[in-house]
Design a protein around this motif. Structure first.
Motif, PDB file in Angstrom:
ATOM      1  N   ALA A  68       0.735  -1.082   0.084  1.00  0.00           N
ATOM      2  CA  ALA A  68      -0.055   0.006  -0.011  1.00  0.00           C
ATOM      3  C   ALA A  68       0.713   1.496   0.089  1.00  0.00           C
ATOM      4  O   ALA A  68       0.654   2.176  -0.746  1.00  0.00           O
ATOM      5  N   ARG A  69       1.934   1.306   0.742  1.00  0.00           N
ATOM      6  CA  ARG A  69       2.772   2.399   0.900  1.00  0.00           C
ATOM      7  C   ARG A  69       3.780   2.600  -0.098  1.00  0.00           C
ATOM      8  O   ARG A  69       4.243   3.651  -0.675  1.00  0.00           O
ATOM      9  N   GLN A  70       4.349   1.641  -0.684  1.00  0.00           N
ATOM     10  CA  GLN A  70       5.523   1.733  -1.401  1.00  0.00           C
ATOM     11  C   GLN A  70       5.251   1.610  -2.816  1.00  0.00           C
ATOM     12  O   GLN A  70       6.016   1.771  -3.789  1.00  0.00           O
ATOM     13  N   GLN A  71       4.216   0.598  -3.085  1.00  0.00           N
ATOM     14  CA  GLN A  71       3.607   0.276  -4.488  1.00  0.00           C
ATOM     15  C   GLN A  71       4.884  -0.439  -5.241  1.00  0.00           C
ATOM     16  O   GLN A  71       5.257   0.163  -6.230  1.00  0.00           O
ATOM     17  N   PRO A  72       5.595  -1.399  -4.617  1.00  0.00           N
ATOM     18  CA  PRO A  72       6.755  -1.998  -5.280  1.00  0.00           C
ATOM     19  C   PRO A  72       6.322  -2.705  -6.808  1.00  0.00           C
ATOM     20  O   PRO A  72       5.333  -2.898  -7.065  1.00  0.00           O
ATOM     21  N   VAL A  73       7.545  -2.700  -7.341  1.00  0.00           N
ATOM     22  CA  VAL A  73       7.381  -3.218  -8.941  1.00  0.00           C
ATOM     23  C   VAL A  73       8.319  -4.066  -9.216  1.00  0.00           C
ATOM     24  O   VAL A  73       9.439  -4.144  -8.330  1.00  0.00           O
ATOM     25  N   ALA A  74       8.284  -4.770 -10.165  1.00  0.00           N
ATOM     26  CA  ALA A  74       9.357  -5.681 -10.894  1.00  0.00           C
ATOM     27  C   ALA A  74       9.871  -6.950  -9.601  1.00  0.00           C
ATOM     28  O   ALA A  74       9.204  -7.321  -8.772  1.00  0.00           O
ATOM     29  N   THR A  75      10.931  -6.897  -9.247  1.00  0.00           N
ATOM     30  CA  THR A  75      11.688  -7.736  -8.289  1.00  0.00           C
ATOM     31  C   THR A  75      11.114  -7.572  -7.026  1.00  0.00           C
ATOM     32  O   THR A  75      10.879  -8.371  -6.218  1.00  0.00           O
ATOM     33  N   ASP A  76      10.956  -6.174  -6.760  1.00  0.00           N
ATOM     34  CA  ASP A  76      10.562  -5.729  -5.323  1.00  0.00           C
ATOM     35  C   ASP A  76       9.025  -6.462  -5.073  1.00  0.00           C
ATOM     36  O   ASP A  76       8.735  -7.041  -3.927  1.00  0.00           O
ATOM     37  N   LEU A  77       8.321  -6.343  -6.171  1.00  0.00           N
ATOM     38  CA  LEU A  77       6.739  -6.618  -6.144  1.00  0.00           C
ATOM     39  C   LEU A  77       6.875  -8.338  -5.877  1.00  0.00           C
ATOM     40  O   LEU A  77       5.924  -8.899  -5.136  1.00  0.00           O
ATOM     41  N   ARG A  78       7.619  -8.847  -6.583  1.00  0.00           N
ATOM     42  CA  ARG A  78       7.910 -10.305  -6.536  1.00  0.00           C
ATOM     43  C   ARG A  78       8.180 -10.681  -5.265  1.00  0.00           C
ATOM     44  O   ARG A  78       7.772 -11.930  -4.562  1.00  0.00           O
TER      45      ARG A  78
END
Length: 229
Positions: A68-78
């Motif tokens: 919710a706060r960081q809205q990670p993408v790519a590797t971080d989201l995984r």
């Protein structure tokens, strides 16, 4: 800001390592209690399961907060999504250890089974304990060779599980009805524990490589009826 995010991601990893350590301890104590009819150990596992459940809730809250706060993408989201799924799998492994401890406590001061069946379940318990320790090490190191070893050791549990069916069907074993029921349930709990260990191994392989091929059948474990965990 990025440094704070990295720290929070590390907290997620450390939480999974701590949770898997608790699960490894739980399965070791549960299988020992089953083998030796140790009431104290069985009750320790049952009590500790609440702590494992609490750890899952904390990790889920932490992961959802990161999304919710960081809205990670790519590797971080995984990494975050994998963390949420791993915590759920570890919680189920803790439940299975508790189920085994429940049987051990329910049959005290006797052991749940005898003879050849007890020998098979003891061997399954040793392998499940090994898988529990490997899962803990895997989440700490993300060593893909260790992930492959977990799958190999689960194959041994599966083979022993099939062997237990032959004992159940063998009239010469002279198991009581209660022992038959316990034998089937315990075999299933131990077999499922190994399956969840494989699920963790494949999830970590996907986490490390990013290759969807490593995630094949990852959802299969969760498709079983809930009461079997």
């Amino acid at each position: 800001m990025r440094e704070i995010f990295k720290q929070e991601m590390e907290q997620l990893r450390e939480g999974l390592v701590a949770m898997s350590g608790s699960v490894a301890t739980a399965i070791e104590k549960a299988t020992t209690a089953l083998r030796t009819a140790d009431l104290t150990l069985a009750e320790e596992v049952i009590d500790a399961d609440r702590q494992i459940d609490a750890l899952e809730r904390e990790l889920d809250e932490h992961g959802i907060s990161l999304l919710a706060r960081q809205q990670p993408v790519a590797t971080d989201l995984r990494i975050v999504v994998s963390g949420l799924r791993l915590s759920a799998t570890l919680e189920r492994m803790g439940d299975l250890a508790r189920h085994i401890a429940d049987v051990a406590r329910g049959r005290y001061p006797e052991t749940a089974t005898t003879g050849r069946m007890q020998e098979i379940l003891d061997r399954m318990g040793e392998q499940a304990t090994k898988v529990g320790r490997q899962v803990n090490q895997l989440l700490e190191t993300r060593d893909l060779e260790l992930a492959a070893a977990i799958e190999r050791d689960d194959d041994i549990i599966d083979r022993l599980h099939r062997e237990s069916f032959q004992v159940v069907l063998d009239d010469n074993e002279a198991l009581t009805r209660q022992q038959l029921v316990d034998s089937v349930l315990l075999g299933r709990y131990l077999e499922r524990f190994g399956d969840h260990g494989v699920s963790v191994a494949r999830r970590v392989s996907y986490l490390v490589t990013g290759d969807p091929a490593n995630a094949v059948h990852l959802t299969k474990v969760s498709e079983e009826p809930a009461h079997l965990d």
